[in-house]
Design a protein around this motif. Sequence first.
Motif, PDB file in Angstrom:
ATOM      1  N   SER A 385      29.930  11.663  17.098  1.00  0.00           N
ATOM      2  CA  SER A 385      28.733  11.335  16.312  1.00  0.00           C
ATOM      3  C   SER A 385      27.508  12.143  16.725  1.00  0.00           C
ATOM      4  CB  SER A 385      28.417   9.846  16.445  1.00  0.00           C
ATOM      5  OG  SER A 385      27.990   9.530  17.765  1.00  0.00           O
ATOM      6  N   LEU A 386      27.633  12.991  17.753  1.00  0.00           N
ATOM      7  CA  LEU A 386      26.491  13.749  18.244  1.00  0.00           C
ATOM      8  C   LEU A 386      26.155  14.896  17.300  1.00  0.00           C
ATOM      9  CD1 LEU A 386      27.392  13.839  22.043  1.00  0.00           C
ATOM     10  CD2 LEU A 386      25.593  12.482  20.948  1.00  0.00           C
ATOM     11  N   PRO A 387      24.933  15.433  17.372  1.00  0.00           N
ATOM     12  CA  PRO A 387      24.508  16.478  16.426  1.00  0.00           C
ATOM     13  C   PRO A 387      25.142  17.843  16.679  1.00  0.00           C
ATOM     14  CG  PRO A 387      22.753  15.987  17.984  1.00  0.00           C
ATOM     15  CD  PRO A 387      23.810  14.955  18.200  1.00  0.00           C
ATOM     16  N   THR A 388      25.918  17.989  17.754  1.00  0.00           N
ATOM     17  CA  THR A 388      26.656  19.225  18.006  1.00  0.00           C
ATOM     18  C   THR A 388      27.979  18.874  18.649  1.00  0.00           C
ATOM     19  OG1 THR A 388      26.644  21.361  19.151  1.00  0.00           O
ATOM     20  CG2 THR A 388      25.593  19.524  20.272  1.00  0.00           C
ATOM     21  N   GLN A 389      28.946  19.758  18.479  1.00  0.00           N
ATOM     22  CA  GLN A 389      30.230  19.577  19.149  1.00  0.00           C
ATOM     23  C   GLN A 389      30.406  20.589  20.284  1.00  0.00           C
ATOM     24  OE1 GLN A 389      32.514  16.907  18.409  1.00  0.00           O
ATOM     25  NE2 GLN A 389      30.471  16.400  17.634  1.00  0.00           N
ATOM     26  N   ARG A 390      29.362  21.342  20.578  1.00  0.00           N
ATOM     27  CA  ARG A 390      29.398  22.238  21.741  1.00  0.00           C
ATOM     28  C   ARG A 390      28.825  21.467  22.927  1.00  0.00           C
ATOM     29  NH1 ARG A 390      26.387  27.816  23.060  1.00  0.00           N
ATOM     30  NH2 ARG A 390      27.755  28.442  24.757  1.00  0.00           N
ATOM     31  N   LEU A 391      29.715  20.852  23.691  1.00  0.00           N
ATOM     32  CA  LEU A 391      29.304  19.817  24.633  1.00  0.00           C
ATOM     33  C   LEU A 391      29.714  20.158  26.065  1.00  0.00           C
ATOM     34  CD1 LEU A 391      30.441  16.859  22.400  1.00  0.00           C
ATOM     35  CD2 LEU A 391      28.063  17.437  22.929  1.00  0.00           C
ATOM     36  N   GLU A 392      28.845  19.837  26.976  1.00  0.00           N
ATOM     37  CA  GLU A 392      29.099  19.896  28.410  1.00  0.00           C
ATOM     38  C   GLU A 392      29.162  18.442  28.873  1.00  0.00           C
ATOM     39  OE1 GLU A 392      29.512  21.699  32.250  1.00  0.00           O
ATOM     40  OE2 GLU A 392      29.206  22.801  30.372  1.00  0.00           O
ATOM     41  N   VAL A 393      30.382  17.915  29.070  1.00  0.00           N
ATOM     42  CA  VAL A 393      30.591  16.486  29.296  1.00  0.00           C
ATOM     43  C   VAL A 393      31.058  16.252  30.727  1.00  0.00           C
ATOM     44  CG1 VAL A 393      31.787  14.401  28.521  1.00  0.00           C
ATOM     45  CG2 VAL A 393      31.239  16.219  26.880  1.00  0.00           C
ATOM     46  N   THR A 394      30.470  15.267  31.389  1.00  0.00           N
ATOM     47  CA  THR A 394      30.887  14.854  32.724  1.00  0.00           C
ATOM     48  C   THR A 394      31.227  13.380  32.708  1.00  0.00           C
ATOM     49  OG1 THR A 394      29.516  16.525  33.804  1.00  0.00           O
ATOM     50  CG2 THR A 394      30.203  14.656  35.145  1.00  0.00           C
ATOM     51  N   CYS A 395      32.357  13.038  33.286  1.00  0.00           N
ATOM     52  CA  CYS A 395      32.772  11.638  33.395  1.00  0.00           C
ATOM     53  C   CYS A 395      32.549  11.167  34.821  1.00  0.00           C
ATOM     54  CB  CYS A 395      34.237  11.476  32.997  1.00  0.00           C
ATOM     55  SG  CYS A 395      34.764   9.753  32.970  1.00  0.00           S
TER      56      CYS A 395
END
Length: 710
Positions: A385-395
């Motif tokens: 649902s975010l405005p971009t799919q170029r994501l830097e994700v940390t869990c």
Amino acid sequence: MDKIINILIVVTLFMTCQPVAQAAGWQRVVPDGYERVATNTDFELYLNRETLAFKVLDRRSGYLWSSNLDEVTPEDRLNRSWTAFARSGISIEYMDSRANTRRASITNAAHALDITLINNGFRGQLTFTAPAITLTVQVTLTADGIQIEVPASGIVEGGSFRLAQLHLYPFFGATRAAQTRGYMLIPDGSGSLITFAEQTNARTMFYGRYYGADLGMRGSFPNNPNSRPPYLLSAPVFGMVHGEGQHAFLSILEHGSAYAELQAHPAGIITQFNLLYNLFIYNESYFQPTNRAGSGVTVIQPQTNTFDIVQHYHFLTGREADYVGLARAYQRFLIDRGVLRAMPATQRDLPLRIEFLGAERERVLFWQRAIPMTTIAHMEEILASLPTQRLEVTCYGWQPLGATAPQPLTLRIEGALGSRNDLIALAQTITNRGGYLNLYLDPQAGIVDESGYTRNEVAMAINKAMLQGNHRGMQQLYLNLPAVERRITALKTATRDYNLGLALDGIGFRLYSDFRNETRRNREAMIQAYQELLAENGPFALYRPNAYLWHATRAYYDMPLGDSGYIYTSTSVPFLPIVLAGYIPYYGPALNFSANVEEDLLRHADYGAYPSFFLTREPTAAMLKTNSNWLYTSAYAQWRDEIEKAYTWLAKLLGPVQGSPIVARSAPFPGVSITDYANGKRIIVNYTTRQVTLAGTPIPPRDAVLIERP
């Protein structure tokens, strides 16, 4: 009112384009007592054999740089000790067996000095007679300026005294009060300037160890959760500007930074001089407890710190002589040594960094249970649902029982979040969209009174205490090098085949010596070990990495967007962002923890920092009774609209300059900044509450615009 503002801007721009008068103290004549010992295309090096002082003539401008004061006037108000300190190239502090300290300078202490001329410079072997301490200093001319070396092999402590500290050319580039227009640059936070002035409101000078104090000399530091600690000095550099657009130098400490302390003396605190230099620490005293009641004695460390000093001075002239030029000079230095590598220019979406809290634990009677704050399915739903799919994700909190539970060395996921295969599938989805999924790891940290490490894996302070600290709501013990290596290599191996990266916290900015006999290493040796470890297993996303790990940094998390706010600093500047722009992508701190989101967004646009948010699916009330209660606002439902708004605004500005270095920055008017990029783009930020117009371009209040550079 708007017309008045616009007129003032035009006048200011006109004035900044005019030639500026030469800085006060500018001279072409080398005083008597100096001999020329080296020359090249741009510089000449002169030596004073009596004081080991030197001068460098910049042949491009005729400006003469001095390492000391040749004459001291009554108006300088320097006592005998300070006069010797100012006139001597080298001064030392030395300690007796009771840790009492005295200072010796070349011009006020008995000594023997043997000078040897070498190719492009000179070498001096200096022995202070009373303490019987010998050291060797070598100064050579380079294409960029000079290089100063003090090898560890040249230091000899022959008597009963110990070398405590070395003051290496402390008056290099010193200026008197406000006679010279200019400033000192220190690497505090993003970068900070100390303007030359007649007086300062500060009562003490600035002094700070690069990378922070050594925990190995204390065991622990006081922790106050209600105050924000100052930023660490993450890069071993400083600079001076003698007239912006005229003359400047940048000092780069290539070796010896782990035991160096930056000292800045603004005029008006101790003397009327502006001083900026590195002090080097060879021996310290510490308190050794002798019983459980807290009694003890003060003793000197048993072994002198062993490290080589290699310090460069790069001289800049003309348009390069400002803090942007200093940053660009440091950037070139790092590129030449293979530390920085250019990012590919791209027209893709601006990246967005999201850190999720997966699970946290709470105590129920005699056991712990996991609270799922963001399941893997919820992460996927939020990311889509975010405005971009170029994501830097940390869990964060992916392991069994969650964030403040011990981290495993295998890919074991908290069951309440989903399965291992669910996580792998999410990683594949994010990778396919051009992003990254990282597992959070603090490889140096064990949790007090928890499993996951043995007592023999904990690093030891010089006083035999185990190293301790606090981070992210946890009381931690810090591990020795073999344990850190085991953690990183094991988890790297476990994730290598699944499009999963590691986001390393702590190790980027936490540097300590270890006095455990089996794993003993000083801070310089620890730097080298961390460099090799991360280069072999990386690159990594790193939280606030010190400069010695930039070669292994794929993404920089939590870039400082200001300084520590010391009373004697005049303004913060984007020194670090300018160094890294176009080479390492850097993300600001999580905007949902900002005290002023609007102000911080303007700073992101000004400094070229990509946006970050720390999110959970569940409201923070669900973890009030856990150690993660420091996350006071993180629910995605609360921040959804703000993320959309902030990202969309920043993407329009920073998207077109991705991968492009910053080549210039100016502030033509208070509250207005102009940042130029190498690809021909310009970002103008208006921090004021009034509309301003530059070169026919209106910039609304509290807003920014992207234009083509004229």
